[in-house]
Every structure is written in C-alpha cells, then in structure tokens.
Design an enzyme around this catalytic site. Structure first.
Site, PDB file in Angstrom:
ATOM      1  N   HIS A   1       0.727  -0.543  -0.143  1.00  0.00           N
ATOM      2  CA  HIS A   1      -0.048   0.279   0.180  1.00  0.00           C
ATOM      3  C   HIS A   1       0.614   1.304   0.221  1.00  0.00           C
ATOM      4  O   HIS A   1       0.753   1.930  -0.489  1.00  0.00           O
ATOM      5  CB  HIS A   1      -0.959  -0.108   1.439  1.00  0.00           C
TER       6      HIS A   1
ATOM      7  N   GLU B   1      -3.719   8.989   7.733  1.00  0.00           N
ATOM      8  CA  GLU B   1      -4.709   7.295   7.347  1.00  0.00           C
ATOM      9  C   GLU B   1      -5.244   6.641   7.942  1.00  0.00           C
ATOM     10  O   GLU B   1      -6.490   5.656   8.061  1.00  0.00           O
ATOM     11  CB  GLU B   1      -4.522   7.072   5.626  1.00  0.00           C
TER      12      GLU B   1
ATOM     13  N   GLU C   1       1.935   1.736  -3.540  1.00  0.00           N
ATOM     14  CA  GLU C   1       0.878   1.987  -4.346  1.00  0.00           C
ATOM     15  C   GLU C   1       1.475   3.446  -4.587  1.00  0.00           C
ATOM     16  O   GLU C   1       0.326   4.505  -5.157  1.00  0.00           O
ATOM     17  CB  GLU C   1       0.082   1.248  -3.861  1.00  0.00           C
ATOM     18  N   HIS C   2       0.748   4.681  -2.637  1.00  0.00           N
ATOM     19  CA  HIS C   2       1.287   5.844  -2.856  1.00  0.00           C
ATOM     20  C   HIS C   2       2.666   6.866  -3.514  1.00  0.00           C
ATOM     21  O   HIS C   2       2.254   7.467  -4.267  1.00  0.00           O
ATOM     22  CB  HIS C   2       0.642   6.143  -0.587  1.00  0.00           C
TER      23      HIS C   2
END
Lengths: 428, 422
Positions: free
Chosen positions: B69, B144, B72-73
């Site tokens: 993840h 987040e 991905e960012h």
C-alpha cells in the site's frame, strides 16, 4: 451523448423522464417523491422502506424477495435524501434487460407493476390500515440506519456542523427527521403521511434502458388518475452572506479529529453562478490538483482528507477534513488561506483549465450505466428543466478566470466545527 | 505479438486478449455506445505478500507489513511532476487501490484517452523513492491508518481476521500499522518494486470507448521489457483451528456490528471458480434475503437489512463470512448454526436452488454493464488464471447436489470466530 431522452407529464406534478439507451445489460425505473423538509420528515422517511418491503399482492416479505429473486435478482431498493430544503423519497428498481430473460416474461413490465403496487397498493389490513408489526419493524430498522450512519465520525461531524450552521433554518432537519420522531410513529401517522405524499409530492419517474416506455407511462398515469393531486410548491431559503462566524468544539472518544467548515456560497438560487462556483470549488478543494489536496494535505501533511463540496440547491460549501488534534489551528488557518489565494486570483491558468477539463470530462462520462443516468436526472427533481451531462459540461467549459475569482469573493465563512479527541461525549 | 478475440455469443460480449512482446498481458474490451474509457494497470502484489523470493534467490525475504500500500502511494510521485498533476492536464479522473492480493492503478476519462494512458504506463514503470519522500509519506499514511481506527466497520472485519488466522498475513491490516510502516526504507521499496512490478506479474485492461489500435500504439512505445520473473510466495500453513472464537472491541455505537467467519483450510492455496460459485450460491440460500433464516432473524429483531454473507478467498485463505448489525450477535451466531444444521438435515428445496441460480445469473450479466467492473474483472480473472466468461459458462452446470455437498464440507462451527464491536 449516448442516449436520447424525452419528458412527459402523466399526471399533475408528475414528471416522467424517458431515457432510451440500448447498450446496457440492465434497465432501471426510479420513483422520486419530493416534499418540503419539515416536521413530517420521520413519517415521510419511513414510507419508502415500508412500501418497498411488501405489497397487497405480496404481503409476505420472503414471498416478495422470492418473486424478485426469480426475476433474476431484480433489485428494488428504498432511500431518502435531502435536496435543498426538500426531502426526497426514492424507490428504485434495477433489473436485467428483457433480452436476457430465460422465459417469455418481461422483467421490465413485472418490475414496473411491482413498483406501482408498492406505491399505490400497499399491504393494509381489512380496515385499510398499515399493520402495527410492519410499522414497528420499519421504525426499528430506520432508527438503526439513522444511528449507524452516525457511526462514521466523518458523517457525524458533518451532521453536527449542519445542525449548528442552520440552527434557525429548515435545512437543519435531517433527512430521517429525529430519533424521537421515528420512535413516536404510529400506523395512523404513517398512513396519513402516505396519503399526503401521494396527493402532494412533486414526483419524478425516471425510466432508463431499452424499455416499453409507453406502457410504463400508461401504468403510472392510470394509477395517479385515482388520486386527487395537489402538488406542493417547494422553496429553499438562501442566505447569501454569513454573519459573525460561529465556532463550536466538541469532544469525543476518537483517534483523529474531524474539522468541518461551513460557508455561504453567496447565491440566492440553485442556478445562480453555478458553473463558476462549481469550477471554483473544484479548484479550491475538489480534485487531487486542488489547493486543499495538493497544498494542505500533500505539501503540508496537515490532514489525511481535505475537500470542499458545493451544494447548489442550498447555496453552501462544506469543507471536511481529518486532522490530528494538535494540528487543528494550523489546518484551519491553511484551509482559509487557500481560499484567500483563490479570491486574489492566485492560481495558474493550468489549474483553472485542469478543473474545467476534469468537471467537463466527468459530466460527459456520467452516462455509462443506468444507475449513473438515474443519479444524474433524479437529483434535478427540483429544477424546472432537466438537462443532460453534456449541457453541464458545455457550461463548465465557458467559465472564465474572472468569474471564478468573483465567485470566490462571494463566499463567506459561517461556521467552524471541530470534533476533537477528548473526554466526555458530545450529544449522540 | 499474438492477439486473440474472446467472444461470448449469449452475453453478446467480446474482447481482445493480447500477449505483448514486453511480456505484459493486455486486454482491450471495446463497448459500443459508451462515452468513457477505463484503464487499469495492476500487479499481483498485495498486503499478504510480505514473505517471498524471486528466481534464484536462496532465502525468502520478509518485508514490513503495509509496504504494498505504501508503494502504491509512492509510485504517484516522480522526480518532476507527480502523476496527479500530470492527469490534471488531461481531465482524467485517476486513482489506485491496494487489496490483500493486488495493487491497481486506474483512470477513467471521456476525452484525451491516449494522453492519460501514456501517463498511466509511464508512472507505473518509473519508480522514484528517496529517504526524504519516504519519511514524508510515513506522516500521510500514518494519518490514513489512524483514520481507519475510527471506522468500526473496518475494525470489526480486521478483528475477525485476526481471531481466525494465526500465521497467514491476511490477518494484517492492508495498510499495516504506524509502527510497521516506520520500518519502510527506499531500498525496501525498490526490492519490492523490482520483484512484483514485472510485466510477467502484471496485467493491463482497458474497457469502454477504446480500440485495440489506440491502446497498442501507446503500449508499443512505452512498455519496457523485463526478464520474466518467477515469484515464490511463502505459503503459510494455517491450522484449521481459529485463534479465538470470540473477540470484542468497544466503540460506543448504538447497534453492535458483527462479523462471523467460518475458516476453511486446504492443502492447495487456491480455490477453483466452481468452488467459489457453489459456495456463493450456498451462502445466498442460507442467508440471502430469500432465506428462511433472514426472515426469522428480521422478525426476531436480531438483524436489519445490512445482514449479508460472502465467500472471502485468496491465496492461502478461505472463509465464509456473515456480517451485519445486531443487538445480540451471539444469538445471531446460534441461529446461523441452527440453520446450517437444519439445512444439512432437511436438504435444500428446489425452489430455493432455482431462485439462487437465477439471482446468480442476473448478477453475472450485470457484471458486464459498467466499464470499471469489466476492466477490474479482467485483471482479477487473469491473476486467478480463470477466463472472464467462464463464470457465465459454468453456471448452467451447477446442480443442487453440488451445493448440498459443499454444505457438508464447510461452515464448521468449531472453526468459526465471532468479532463484535459494541
């Protein structure tokens, strides 16, 4: 545009929007009923849920679901929304196109009949009343829905800010009314709400897909002809300019603070300055290249989410953000500073073009499923003229820098609400 | 380059399946009379891939939880303009997501397709990580992850996975934790990137208002070839037992949320499409809105219409999950177990089976309605090595006895975990 649409009026205050498109695997029909937002909100809100669960013909919930299941899982759902100071009840049927039916029965016709039965021929006892156990079931489920939406602290904070900002306006009424009002509902109250809705609601029926439009129109025109229609006029109060900003902070046992900032958009109607405001809002806090996202979130790392949303039907802009509590002041300052920059015209032509392009692209693409087309048209229920996504896209493309700056200068700060991490619970 | 046209006459659908010389599988799925196109570039790399080795490496390497993840960012950034800023010039709407077993980058647009498509192919193939940018991202993702901790719907689900799984990484939150992501370094990101972002482990799908010529013109120019890589994922053998059969967290919400999982263990890591379909139909029969159970639980005020059941499966994990809101989740669990026992005893009626079959049929057809569903399904089915139309073709062959046999084999009370948030 990949569909053609025509509009007719099968009964007084009933607008039927017929959208022909053959490219889809499914079709849909939605019945939308708009009423003035007010003290009957809870009784009204219960109706679509109650009505779509059973009918006189299918009085048993499981029999109804079996019937829909045998129609290849046709889905009829209920929902309630708020558009300006109107409460909008929706019953929505989505089903596969008749060309995929495995036998000769028309799925579209069966679903249209079912929807009409839900609205006009509900399950009633021998004295023509709703059954108390049905009302109690729906009261419980609506109460749970009301409360579960507030489990999401983002939604909760927005809700609290709305209550504070519009304390003296009808807009403070929630789409489901209040928990106490839901709990006080009786079969009689719901019955009179049902009759009132049939007689006075402004109605829009959207039919989308490859469907026999004439027969659907005839069906609803016949059913409505038995009702003594007196469609109500729905008005929304617009406050162009905010007074002294209100500030409220409330504690809750949460990990991350939620900052909500409410602004008046400077308009007196849903149409006024809409294209410029919409572009301004996108540039300020709508898209990933917007100031709130690219500066406040990405560059300053002040919050995880931070966005601005325009509600044209009430003339307001709401900014929502998730911030660490120690960053509260910094985040608020940064959010307001970014608006100042837009007001002073401190944005590049590229940024402006990016917002215009993104909006126009999104509007032109809002037609690639029956659901999306329905969402597009049903939210225009209060507008006197229905317009396509292409119409909106064209308007966006004509917005100039001067109009954006002017729109930003009409915006005023109304309310700053912070839900912070701390002891003591705010009102549930 | 070989191009094959895959057709299904009954559905009236077809698409191009292309083996690109770069080693990448490309799918182009034109939809007539659609305004928008939707492109997705995916890698078979998700949160569960935390222990692996690529060709020739001697040892498995273990990487921090949440790194897929995080990557991905980070990929959205480059030395110059980040990808969002570049998409701003084309009007496309772009996004990305990471799941347990894949990472996908996507955009949708109505105009300027080629310009947006160039951006997608370029940034996914151009990693740029430095210690500074990694440090900054740790702040953003930390926020987040903290935000997710305030969402009871997510906590109730992850708590259930942790209650069921003792070793398999599906028990880890997709984003990892604030602590685990603090161990991520630029070098680790490059290690993962170079392993999983290889054309042989990726796929590209475009659906909607698009032609294979437009896709290939850009792909031929921009796709970089790499030596194919064979990735060995560590298979985590799970015991059939759950860690705990009950877990609870306090959130002070009005109606408690629950997730009830029935763990399944297999010696083979992946389930066949037919098993997945049969299990989904079984769950519809047990708990769908046409079931006896659903009607009874609603009547007894134990659930509301949020109640649902799904078959949750991926590489090395499989579970039947029931979830919803209830004032008494323990009672719901008892009722579900009673209903499973009753169905085993009494069998499934022909009517229930027929309705479940028709519902499934309607659902499969609906999957070909929207360009985002189509493009994502192409990627998922490719990673699962299942042809896209196979589900539609298999459906008529599924019988009631398939479902009854499945009912005997799964949904064992002793292997279940109930997670509750109150």
């Amino acid at each position: 545009m990949n569909y053609s649409f025509s509009v007719s009026e099968p009964a007084a205050g009933v607008r039927m929007c017929k959208i022909k498109a053959s490219q889809f695997k499914t079709a849909c029909i939605s019945v939308n009923l708009a009423l003035p937002l007010g003290e009957d909100a809870s009784a009204n809100a219960l109706l679509p849920y109650l009505l779509h669960r059973c009918t006189g013909k299918y009085p048993d919930m499981r029999a109804m679901n079996m019937r829909l299941g045998s129609l290849y899982g046709a889905d009829i759902s209920a929902s309630v929304g708020k558009i300006g100071e109107a409460q909008v009840l929706q019953m929505y049927a989505s089903f596969i196109d008749d060309r995929f039916a495995l036998d000769s029965e028309s799925v579209a016709k069966s679903c249209a009949d079912m929807l009409a039965d839900m609205l006009f021929e509900p399950k009633l006892d021998e004295n023509g009343r709703f059954f108390p156990e049905d009302i109690e079931r729906e009261k419980r489920m609506l109460s749970e829905l009301y409360q579960s939406e507030l489990n999401d602290k983002k939604v909760y904070a927005l809700r609290r800010c709305t209550e504070i900002m519009f304390a003296s306006e009808v807009y403070s009424v929630g789409k489901y009314g209040t928990l106490a009002d839901i709990q006080a509902l009786t079969p009689e109250k719901v019955y009179s709400a049902w009759r009132r809705v049939l007689e006075t609601a402004r109605v829009q029926i959207d039919v989308i897909g490859n469907v026999d439009f004439d027969s659907v129109e005839k069906l609803f025109s016949q059913r409505f002809s038995c009702i003594n229609r007196a469609p109500v006029e729905i008005k929304t109060q617009f406050i162009k300019t905010a007074g002294e900003p209100k500030r409220v902070r409330e504690p809750m046992d949460i990990k991350q603070g939620k900052l909500v900032i409410g602004m008046r958009a400077g308009t007196a109607s849903a149409q006024e300055s809409y294209p410029a405001l919409r572009v301004m809002c996108d540039l300020y806090g709508g898209s990933p290249h917007s100031k709130l996202f690219s500066v406040v979130r990405e560059k300053m790392s002040l919050c995880y989410y931070c966005s601005a949303r325009l509600t044209r039907q009430k003339g307001i802009i709401m900014i929502q953000s998730g911030v660490e509590c120690e960053n509260e002041e910094k985040a608020e300052k940064a959010i307001l500073e970014q608006l100042e920059l837009v007001r002073r015209g401190e944005f590049s032509d590229d940024d402006l073009k990016a917002s215009v392009d993104a909006l126009s692209d999104a509007f032109r693409g809002a037609s690639d499923s029956p659901d999306a087309i329905d969402a597009w048209f049903s939210t225009q229920i209060l507008d006197s003229q229905l317009r396509s996504g292409d119409d909106f896209a064209d308007e966006m493309e004509s917005v100039t820098r001067e109009q954006v700056v002017e729109a930003a200068n009409g915006v005023t700060l109304d309310t700053v609400y912070m839900l912070y991490s701390g002891e003591g619970e705010a009102e549930k | 380059m070989s191009t094959e046209i895959i057709k299904n006459e009954l559905l009236g659908e077809s698409y191009y399946s292309i083996d690109h010389p770069s080693g990448l599988k490309i799918f182009v799925y034109p939809k007539e009379n659609y305004e928008s196109s939707y492109a997705v570039f995916g890698t078979r790399y998700g949160s569960i891939d935390v222990c692996f080795r690529a060709d020739g490496q001697q040892d498995f390497i273990t990487v921090p939880e949440g790194i897929a993840h995080f990557l991905e960012h980070k990929l959205f950034e480059s030395e110059e303009l980040d990808a969002f800023a570049r998409y701003a010039k084309t009007g496309a709407s772009a996004n990305a997501y990471t799941s347990f077993d894949r990472t996908c980058y996507l955009f949708t647009c109505t105009g300027n397709f080629k310009d947006s498509f160039e951006i997608l192919l370029d940034f996914v193939q151009s990693p740029y990580f430095t210690e500074e940018t990694v440090a900054k991202e740790q702040g953003i993702i930390g926020q987040e992850l903290t935000m997710y901790k305030d969402i009871p719907e997510m906590e109730v689900f992850y708590n259930m996975l942790r209650a069921m799984y003792s070793v398999h990484p599906v028990r880890i939150d997709i984003g990892g934790t604030v602590e685990s992501i603090s161990e991520i370094t630029a070098q680790r990101l490059y290690d993962c990137y170079n392993t999983f972002y290889n054309p042989s482990n990726m796929a590209l799908a475009v659906a909607g208002n698009v032609t294979p010529e437009a896709v290939l013109e850009v792909a031929d120019r921009l796709l970089k070839s790499k030596e194919p890589v064979t990735i060995e994922r560590r298979f985590f053998p799970e015991p059939p037992q759950v860690c705990t059969d009950y877990t609870q967290q306090t959130f002070n919400i009005a109606t408690p949320l629950f997730s009830l999982g029935y763990k399944e263990t297999y010696s083979e890591p992946e389930r066949s499409l037919k098993e997945i379909m049969v299990t989904s139909m079984l769950l519809e029969i047990i708990a769908g809105n046409t079931s006896v159970l659903y009607e009874r639980l609603l009547k007894d005020e134990l659930i509301n219409t949020e109640f649902s059941a799904e078959y949750f499966t991926g590489y090395g994990y499989a579970a039947c999950i029931f979830s919803g809101e209830s004032s008494d989740p323990k009672r719901v669990r008892e009722c579900i177990n009673e209903e499973i026992a009753r169905l085993r005893r009494e069998g499934i009626t022909d009517e229930q089976f027929e309705v479940a079959r028709r519902k499934y049929y309607g659902r499969v057809i609906t999957c070909f309605n929207e360009v985002d569903d189509i493009a994502n399904s192409l990627i998922v089915s490719h990673f699962q090595k299942i042809p896209l139309f196979e589900e539609f073709d298999l459906l008529p062959g599924i019988t009631k006895s398939d479902i009854e046999a499945r009912l005997e084999a799964t949904l064992r009370e002793e292997y279940s975990s109930l997670s509750v948030v109150i």
